[in-house]
Write a protein that holds these residues in place. Structure first.
Motif, mmCIF file in Angstrom:
data_model
loop_
_atom_site.group_PDB
_atom_site.id
_atom_site.type_symbol
_atom_site.label_atom_id
_atom_site.label_comp_id
_atom_site.label_asym_id
_atom_site.label_seq_id
_atom_site.Cartn_x
_atom_site.Cartn_y
_atom_site.Cartn_z
ATOM 1 N N UNK A 203 0.822 -1.214 0.000
ATOM 2 C CA UNK A 203 0.000 0.000 0.000
ATOM 3 C C UNK A 203 0.859 1.269 0.000
ATOM 4 N N UNK B 37 1.691 1.627 -3.506
ATOM 5 C CA UNK B 37 0.468 2.031 -4.217
ATOM 6 C C UNK B 37 0.239 3.536 -4.062
ATOM 7 N N UNK C 220 -0.033 6.306 -7.013
ATOM 8 C CA UNK C 220 -1.167 7.243 -7.102
ATOM 9 C C UNK C 220 -0.655 8.678 -7.247
ATOM 10 N N UNK D 62 -7.201 7.717 -12.758
ATOM 11 C CA UNK D 62 -7.131 6.327 -12.301
ATOM 12 C C UNK D 62 -8.570 5.808 -12.203
ATOM 13 N N UNK E 65 -7.930 0.896 -9.330
ATOM 14 C CA UNK E 65 -6.621 0.527 -8.761
ATOM 15 C C UNK E 65 -6.851 -0.570 -7.742
ATOM 16 N N UNK E 66 -5.987 -1.539 -7.770
ATOM 17 C CA UNK E 66 -6.111 -2.667 -6.847
ATOM 18 C C UNK E 66 -4.729 -3.028 -6.346
ATOM 19 N N UNK E 67 -4.629 -3.256 -5.043
ATOM 20 C CA UNK E 67 -3.361 -3.580 -4.406
ATOM 21 C C UNK E 67 -3.499 -4.898 -3.662
#
Lengths: 327, 327
Positions: free
Chosen positions: B268, B271, B275, B285, B288-290
Motif C-alpha cells: 500500500x 500504491x 497514485x 485512475x 486501482x487494486x493492491x
C-alpha cells in the motif's frame, strides 16, 4: 532487511491513504486520526484497531457485515485514545459503539481511556477484549499469555453479522461473552518479524521453528528443528484439541492465518493437514478459512484458530458474504 | 530456507484439496488432473492455469464473473496437455472454451497441444496469450521479454465480465485483442524466490533491488541499491508511462501486485507512491487494486501493471464484484 517504504513515520498514513483511495466509493478516512470508516453506518458501531503491521487487520475488515471503523496506530504501537474517541463520534448513530480490543496491556489501556472519554460525552460504549492466544511462557510457571491474536477476526465477522441483523449493544455483548470461552489460537514462527529500522525480535537457526510466538515479536514457548507442515499442524492442533476437549460430532470453525511472509501455497498445505487431523477426530468442520488475516509484518509463520460452534447462527454468521475487502 | 510443506511432490495436491474443501459449495475438483472448476458453468468456458507457486493464481480466480476452471502444474512447471483437455471437457457447455495463457514457451506449448486435442474432439477452442511484461534483457540487444505476468489477472477479470454478459467465443477474442496492446507490467525484486529443495535463483546484496525480474526466478535488467518505495515506483511507473505515452485526462487501471512475501503495508505504501505519480501526470485512475494477486512463491518484491481504459465497459468490468475468492 529491506522494506518498501519511504520514511518509517509516514508509512501508516501512506498505506491508509492508498487503501482509502481504492475503496472510496464505500469508505471514508480521517487522515489526522488514522481512521477508516463506513460512509453509511447503521445500528451499533463496531470499532477495532491497534498497532499497524498486522495488515489486512484492521482496516481491511471495515464494511457492511463486519467493522464500522478501524483506528490504526503506528507500527506495533496502539492508537491514541483521542483517535478512538473520534472513531466513536464519527460512527455512533445513537445505537452505541462496541470496541473490540485485542488483549495487550497497552491496547486495553488506550481503548479503556477512549471509552471513558466517550461516555463523558454521552455515548453508550461497551468493550469486549479478545484473549484467544493460548500460548504459555517458557518458564516453570507456564502462565497463560492470553493475548488477542488472529481469532479476533472471527469475532469481527460474527459480531458484524449480528449487528447487521439489528442486535442491540447489550445483545452483542452477550454474544461476545458466549463466544470468548470457545475461541483459542496458537502460532508458530519460522522467522522473526523485522520492522523498519529495528532488528529482528528473536533469532532462529536456519532449521528451527518457534512455537507460541506473539504478533509483535514476542517469543514463543519452545524452539525445535523444523520437519514438516504436519509437525507444525500436530503441535498447534493438539494444543487446541486438548483445550476444547474435542468430541466426535462437535462442530468447529478453523482459521489458518499466514503471519505476513508465508506463501499461500504453504498456508493451504498446512490447512490440508489440519483438515485431516480434524477428520481423524471425527469433529465437524463447519467453517474453515485460510489466508493472511492478521499478520506480524513480514514474519514467516502461521497460526491456527479454533472456535467451537455452540450456536448454529455462528456458522451462518461466518459464512455470510460481506463487503469488507479482506475477509 | 524453511518451507511449510511435507513433501515437494505432494504440496500442490494438498493445496488444491484444502482450497476445494473451503469452497466446495460452489467449486468442484478433479484431483487427478489438478483442476478446480465451477460447479455451474454457463456460456463460454474461460480456462487458465500454469505452474503452481503463483498463488492465489490461478485457482483463486475461479468463480462466476472470472474463470470457469484452473489447471495447476507442479511448482513453476506447466500442467500436462491432457489435464488442460480435461478442464475443457469438464466446462465446455457447447459455447466453446477460451484458454488464457501467460506467455512462457513451455506454457504456450502445452496449451497449444491441449487446444489441438480438444479440437479433434469437436470442441470450439481459442487461445489468448498474455505478454504484458515489458522487461528487457540486460544485454546490449535490450530485446523485449514479453512474458505473461500479473496483468493476466486483469484479463481474467475483464473477459470474465463479458463472458458473464453472454458474449460469444469470437467476441471474447475480439475483446482480448483490444486489451492486449494496452497492458504493460514491470516488476522488481528485493529477494529471490526460493522453492523447496532448490537454491535461490539469483542473489542480491542486502541493500540491492533487481528491476525487471520474472515470476520464475528469471533475472532482471538492472541491480541497484535500494533507497525507498518511491525510487521503485518511479522506475516502474516511468517505464510504463513511456510505453503508454500518458496524456492528461486519459484513463488507466493499475494493479499493484505483491510477489509473495511482501507485507501488505509495503504494497500500500508503494500504491500510494503510484497514485501520486499518476496525479502529477493528470491521468485518471479508473481502477486501482493492491494485493498479492500473482506471486512468485516467497519472493519479496512488487510489480506494477497498467492498462489503458480504451472502452468505458472495461472500467465497469474491473469494478464489478465477483464470486472468485481472491479477486
Amino acid at each position: 532487511m529491506k522494506h518498501i517504504i519511504n520514511e518509517k513515520n509516514s508509512a501508516v498514513k501512506a498505506m491508509l491513504s492508498a487503501y482509502h483511495f481504492e475503496h472510496q466509493d464505500r469508505l471514508a478516512i480521517d487522515t489526522q486520526h488514522n481512521i477508516i470508516y463506513q460512509k453509511d453506518v447503521s445500528g451499533v458501531s463496531l470499532i477495532s484497531g491497534g498497532g499497524s503491521g498486522h495488515e489486512p487487520a484492521h482496516f481491511g475488515y471495515v464494511g457492511e457485515g463486519m467493522l464500522s471503523a478501524s483506528v490504526s496506530g503506528d507500527l506495533f504501537t496502539p492508537p491514541f485514545p483521542d483517535a478512538i474517541l473520534r472513531a466513536i463520534e464519527r460512527t455512533d448513530t445513537g445505537a452505541g459503539a462496541l470496541l473490540i480490543v485485542k488483549n495487550f496491556a497497552s491496547d486495553v489501556e488506550v481503548f479503556t481511556e477512549a471509552k471513558r472519554l466517550a461516555k463523558q460525552k454521552g455515548h453508550h460504549v461497551e468493550m469486549v477484549i479478545v484473549s484467544d492466544d493460548v500460548s504459555v511462557d517458557n518458564k516453570e510457571t507456564y502462565s497463560k499469555r492470553k493475548r488477542g491474536v488472529a481469532g479476533t477476526v472471527l469475532i469481527y465477522k460474527i459480531l458484524g453479522y449480528f449487528k447487521q441483523h439489528g442486535l442491540s449493544l447489550s445483545e452483542l455483548c452477550t454474544i461476545a461473552d458466549d463466544l470468548m470461552p470457545h475461541l483459542f489460537t496458537l502460532g508458530v514462527a519460522l522467522s522473526s518479524a523485522a520492522l523498519p529500522e529495528t532488528d529482528p525480535f528473536f533469532s532462529l537457526a536456519s532449521n528451527e521453528v518457534y512455537f507460541g510466538v506473539g504478533i509483535h515479536g514476542e517469543k514463543g514457548y519452545r524452539k525445535e528443528p523444523f520437519q514438516s507442515s504436519e509437525q507444525l499442524a500436530i503441535e498447534l492442533y493438539n494444543k487446541l484439541k486438548h483445550l476444547h476437549r474435542f468430541k466426535p460430532g462437535e462442530q468447529y470453525a478453523f482459521l489458518i492465518n499466514g503471519l505476513g511472509a508465508t506463501p499461500l501455497l504453504e498456508q493451504y498445505v498446512f490447512s490440508h493437514d489440519i483438515k485431516r487431523l480434524a477428520h481423524l477426530d471425527k469433529i465437524t468442520i463447519d467453517f474453515i478459512k485460510t489466508g493472511t488475516q492478521l499478520s506480524s509484518y513480514n514474519m514467516h509463520g502461521i497460526s491456527l484458530s479454533c472456535l467451537k460452534i455452540t450456536d448454529p447462527r455462528f456458522k451462518e454468521a461466518l459464512r455470510m458474504p460481506v463487503a469488507a475487502s479482506h475477509w
